[in-house]
Write a protein that holds these residues in place. Structure first.
Motif, PDB file in Angstrom:
ATOM      1  N   LEU A  76       0.922  -1.256  -0.133  1.00 57.60           N
ATOM      2  CA  LEU A  76      -0.064   0.076  -0.044  1.00 57.60           C
ATOM      3  C   LEU A  76       1.093   1.228   0.067  1.00 57.60           C
ATOM      4  CD1 LEU A  76      -3.199   0.849   0.364  1.00 57.60           C
ATOM      5  CD2 LEU A  76      -2.505   1.036   2.840  1.00 57.60           C
ATOM      6  N   LYS A  77       0.431   2.186  -0.924  1.00 55.30           N
ATOM      7  CA  LYS A  77       1.375   3.437  -1.080  1.00 55.30           C
ATOM      8  C   LYS A  77       0.621   4.590  -0.442  1.00 55.30           C
ATOM      9  CE  LYS A  77       3.593   4.327  -4.708  1.00 55.30           C
ATOM     10  NZ  LYS A  77       3.493   4.591  -6.400  1.00 55.30           N
ATOM     11  N   VAL A  78       1.124   5.090   0.849  1.00 50.31           N
ATOM     12  CA  VAL A  78       0.752   5.986   1.654  1.00 50.31           C
ATOM     13  C   VAL A  78       1.459   7.241   1.566  1.00 50.31           C
ATOM     14  CG1 VAL A  78       0.062   6.577   4.190  1.00 50.31           C
ATOM     15  CG2 VAL A  78      -0.045   4.297   3.388  1.00 50.31           C
ATOM     16  N   GLY A  79       0.840   8.361   1.143  1.00 51.28           N
ATOM     17  CA  GLY A  79       1.246   9.615   0.961  1.00 51.28           C
ATOM     18  C   GLY A  79       1.014  10.629   2.568  1.00 51.28           C
ATOM     19  N   VAL A  80       1.765  11.424   2.861  1.00 53.71           N
ATOM     20  CA  VAL A  80       1.709  12.026   3.910  1.00 53.71           C
ATOM     21  C   VAL A  80       2.138  13.603   3.852  1.00 53.71           C
ATOM     22  CG1 VAL A  80       2.122  12.389   6.385  1.00 53.71           C
ATOM     23  CG2 VAL A  80       1.831  10.063   5.417  1.00 53.71           C
ATOM     24  N   ALA A  81       1.290  14.540   3.925  1.00 49.62           N
ATOM     25  CA  ALA A  81       1.777  15.937   4.027  1.00 49.62           C
ATOM     26  C   ALA A  81       1.825  16.481   5.207  1.00 49.62           C
ATOM     27  CB  ALA A  81       0.713  16.467   2.967  1.00 49.62           C
ATOM     28  N   TYR A  82       2.680  16.649   5.780  1.00 44.87           N
ATOM     29  CA  TYR A  82       2.765  17.112   6.998  1.00 44.87           C
ATOM     30  C   TYR A  82       2.723  18.835   7.313  1.00 44.87           C
ATOM     31  CZ  TYR A  82       5.118  13.070   8.724  1.00 44.87           C
ATOM     32  OH  TYR A  82       5.558  11.705   9.130  1.00 44.87           O
ATOM     33  N   ASN A 103      -1.918   6.212  -2.464  1.00 41.12           N
ATOM     34  CA  ASN A 103      -3.389   6.123  -1.975  1.00 41.12           C
ATOM     35  C   ASN A 103      -3.718   5.037  -0.732  1.00 41.12           C
ATOM     36  OD1 ASN A 103      -6.225   5.962  -1.943  1.00 41.12           O
ATOM     37  ND2 ASN A 103      -6.480   4.939  -3.947  1.00 41.12           N
ATOM     38  N   PRO A 104      -4.048   5.688   0.258  1.00 40.91           N
ATOM     39  CA  PRO A 104      -4.381   6.963   0.588  1.00 40.91           C
ATOM     40  C   PRO A 104      -3.485   8.079   0.863  1.00 40.91           C
ATOM     41  CG  PRO A 104      -4.209   5.765   2.479  1.00 40.91           C
ATOM     42  CD  PRO A 104      -3.705   4.712   1.471  1.00 40.91           C
ATOM     43  N   ILE A 105      -3.925   9.287   1.086  1.00 38.58           N
ATOM     44  CA  ILE A 105      -3.229  10.470   1.320  1.00 38.58           C
ATOM     45  C   ILE A 105      -3.651  11.034   2.623  1.00 38.58           C
ATOM     46  CG2 ILE A 105      -2.574  12.897   0.561  1.00 38.58           C
ATOM     47  CD1 ILE A 105      -2.837  11.621  -2.287  1.00 38.58           C
ATOM     48  N   ILE A 106      -2.562  11.275   3.706  1.00 38.84           N
ATOM     49  CA  ILE A 106      -3.014  11.894   4.642  1.00 38.84           C
ATOM     50  C   ILE A 106      -2.455  13.208   4.964  1.00 38.84           C
ATOM     51  CG2 ILE A 106      -2.955  11.668   7.428  1.00 38.84           C
ATOM     52  CD1 ILE A 106      -2.397   8.785   6.973  1.00 38.84           C
ATOM     53  N   THR A 114       4.201   1.445   1.652  1.00 39.25           N
ATOM     54  CA  THR A 114       5.359   2.020   1.404  1.00 39.25           C
ATOM     55  C   THR A 114       5.122   3.610   1.632  1.00 39.25           C
ATOM     56  OG1 THR A 114       4.861   2.134  -0.965  1.00 39.25           O
ATOM     57  CG2 THR A 114       6.571   0.675  -0.054  1.00 39.25           C
ATOM     58  N   VAL A 115       5.711   4.370   1.878  1.00 37.55           N
ATOM     59  CA  VAL A 115       5.457   5.658   2.553  1.00 37.55           C
ATOM     60  C   VAL A 115       6.212   6.903   1.610  1.00 37.55           C
ATOM     61  CG1 VAL A 115       5.353   7.176   4.379  1.00 37.55           C
ATOM     62  CG2 VAL A 115       4.767   5.023   4.688  1.00 37.55           C
ATOM     63  N   ARG A 116       5.742   7.984   1.390  1.00 36.78           N
ATOM     64  CA  ARG A 116       6.310   9.281   0.896  1.00 36.78           C
ATOM     65  C   ARG A 116       5.719  10.433   1.829  1.00 36.78           C
ATOM     66  NH1 ARG A 116       6.936  12.307  -4.806  1.00 36.78           N
ATOM     67  NH2 ARG A 116       8.878  13.842  -3.949  1.00 36.78           N
ATOM     68  N   GLU A 117       6.659  11.056   2.263  1.00 34.29           N
ATOM     69  CA  GLU A 117       6.379  12.141   3.182  1.00 34.29           C
ATOM     70  C   GLU A 117       7.015  13.267   2.445  1.00 34.29           C
ATOM     71  OE1 GLU A 117       8.048   9.559   6.644  1.00 34.29           O
ATOM     72  OE2 GLU A 117       6.925  11.170   7.507  1.00 34.29           O
ATOM     73  N   LEU A 118       6.037  14.580   2.723  1.00 33.99           N
ATOM     74  CA  LEU A 118       6.406  15.775   2.280  1.00 33.99           C
ATOM     75  C   LEU A 118       5.856  16.788   3.626  1.00 33.99           C
ATOM     76  CD1 LEU A 118       4.761  15.920  -1.120  1.00 33.99           C
ATOM     77  CD2 LEU A 118       7.019  15.359  -0.656  1.00 33.99           C
TER      78      LEU A 118
END
Length: 352
Positions: A42-48, A104-107, A76-80
Motif C-alpha cells: 500500500l502506497k501511503v502519502g503524508v503531507a505534514y 493512495n491513501p493520502i493523509i 511504502t510511504v512518501r512524506e512531504l
C-alpha cells in the motif's frame, strides 16, 4: 494540537530530502522521504504541517502512527512537509504530487490543508484522503475524504485542572500558536479547567501570530518571549498549545524556575526536549498517532468511511501524561474530572 493547532521520533530508516515550494501557482517538493521497496505494498502519502517530523509535538505524533504502520510491513510511504509562509496553491500542488505518484491513501496533517484537500480529492475521486484537525462541510468533505478531529477542549480542561491544583500564585498562562478556532478550543478548555477548581485564579492568554501568518506554530523564540512575559506578570505555570514554538515556553520556564505544560505529544519523553523536561508538569496528549493507524488500517481492510470521526476522552483519543511524576499526587482528582466529562456530567466548552 493543530493543526494545531500541538513532534524527535527516530527516523526508522526513513530518508528525508529537503526542498522548498516556490511560487503561488506551483511548487517543487517540500521535505520528502520514501520508505519501503515492496511494489505490491500500500502506497501511503503524508503531507505534514509546518515543522514536519521533529517538531516534538503535533507532526511527530502523526509520525509515530506512521512508523507503527511501517513496522508491521505492507506499506511504502512518501512524506512531504509544508514550508513557512507557503501559499494554499503550494499545499494543493503537494497533494497533487502525491496523488499523481500513485499514493493512495493520502493523509494531510493539519487544518491548513482543508481547502487543498477538498480540491484535490474532488479531482482524484479514486484516491482516499484523510485530514487531521478539520471538518468544514463544503470545503474538505466528500465521498473520498475522512475527517479526523479531536476533543482538544476536553484534554485541555484536565491540564487546566492540574495547573490550578499545582499553581502557588493563582496565576497561570496559555500561549497559543496561531489565533484560530482550533487553538481557541485548547484555550477555552484550559480556562474552564482552571476555573472549575479555582474560580478566582487568573489565566493570562497570548497568541504568537494571527492568520494568515501560521509562523506561530514554529517559532520557539517567540514562544519563549510570550511565556517569559507571563512569568514576569506572576504566572508560575504556562500551557503552550503552539506546536514547535512550545519548546520556547519550556525554555522560559527553565530560566525562571517555573513550569510548563506540553501539548499533542508526551513532551517530557521527547529526546530533543531532554534539557527542559524537568519543568514539564504534564502534557495534553492528542493521539494523532491513533487516528493515523486507524485510518490506514481501515484502508487495508477495505473499510474506509467518509465523514467526521471524533477522537475524544471516551474514545481514548485524548489523554494527559503523568511522565515525570509531578502530578502523581493529584491524579485521583484528575481521573474524577475525566470520568465526569466522559459521563456527560461535565460539558466542556469548545468555543469562546
Amino acid at each position: 494540537m493543530r493543526g494545531t493547532a500541538l513532534v524527535a521520533v527516530g527516523l526508522a530508516g526513513l530518508l528525508t530530502l529537503a526542498a522548498c515550494g516556490s511560487g503561488s501557482g506551483g511548487s517543487t517538493p517540500a521535505a520528502s522521504g520514501t520508505s519501503g521497496g515492496n511494489s505490491s505494498a500500500l502506497k501511503v502519502g503524508v503531507a505534514y504541517d509546518v515543522g514536519g517530523r521533529g517538531d516534538q509535538s503535533f507532526n511527530d505524533s502523526a509520525a509515530r502512527g506512521l512508523d507503527k504502520e511501517k513496522s508491521t510491513g505492507g506499506i511504502t510511504v512518501r512524506e512531504l512537509a509544508a514550508t513557512q509562509g507557503e501559499t494554499d496553491a503550494q499545499k494543493e500542488d503537494r497533494l497533487r504530487q502525491l496523488a499523481e505518484g500513485g499514493y493512495n491513501p493520502i493523509i494531510a496533517i493539519g487544518f491548513a490543508y482543508a481547502g487543498a484537500v477538498g480540491k484535490v480529492a474532488k479531482d482524484t475521486p479514486d484516491t482516499k484522503f484523510a485530514i487531521i484537525d478539520d471538518f468544514t462541510p463544503g470545503t474538505d468533505t466528500g465521498p473520498n475524504i475522512e475527517n479526523l478531529t479531536f476533543a482538544e477542549n476536553e484534554g485541555s480542561f484536565l491540564v487546566g485542572v492540574a495547573a490550578a491544583l499545582k499553581s502557588k500564585t493563582g496565576n497561570v498562562g496559555f500561549v497559543g500558536g496561531v489565533d484560530t478556532p482550533l487553538i481557541q478550543k485548547f484555550e477555552v478548555g484550559y480556562i474552564a479547567g482552571v476555573k472549575a477548581v479555582k474560580p478566582a485564579d487568573t489565566v493570562q492568554v497570548k497568541y504568537i501570530s494571527e492568520p494568515p501568518d501560521f509562523g506561530g506554530f514554529n517559532d520557539p523564540a517567540k514562544g519563549e518571549t510570550a511565556a517569559d512575559g507571563m512569568f514576569d506578570a506572576g504566572a508560575d505555570i504556562v500551557y503552550g498549545a503552539a506546536g514547535g514554538s512550545g519548546s520556547g515556553v519550556f525554555k522560559a520556564a527553565k530560566a525562571k524556575g517555573k513550569l510548563g505544560i506540553g501539548v499533542d505529544s508526551d513532551q517530557y519523553n521527547q529526546p530533543a526536549l531532554a534539557d527542559v523536561k524537568d519543568v514539564i508538569l504534564t502534557s495534553m496528549v492528542k493521539q494523532v498517532d491513533l487516528a493515523v493507524t486507524d485510518f490506514i488500517d481501515s484502508i487495508k481492510a477495505n473499510k474506509f468511511t467518509a465523514g467526521n470521526k471524533v477522537y475524544d476522552l471516551k474514545a481514548g483519543g485524548i489523554q494527559y501524561s503523568t511522565s515525570g511524576g509531578k502530578i502523581d499526587d493529584i491524579k485521583a482528582q484528575l481521573e474524577d474530572y475525566k470520568q465526569k466529562i466522559i459521563s456527560g456530567q461535565i460539558k466542556v466548552p469548545a468555543t469562546k
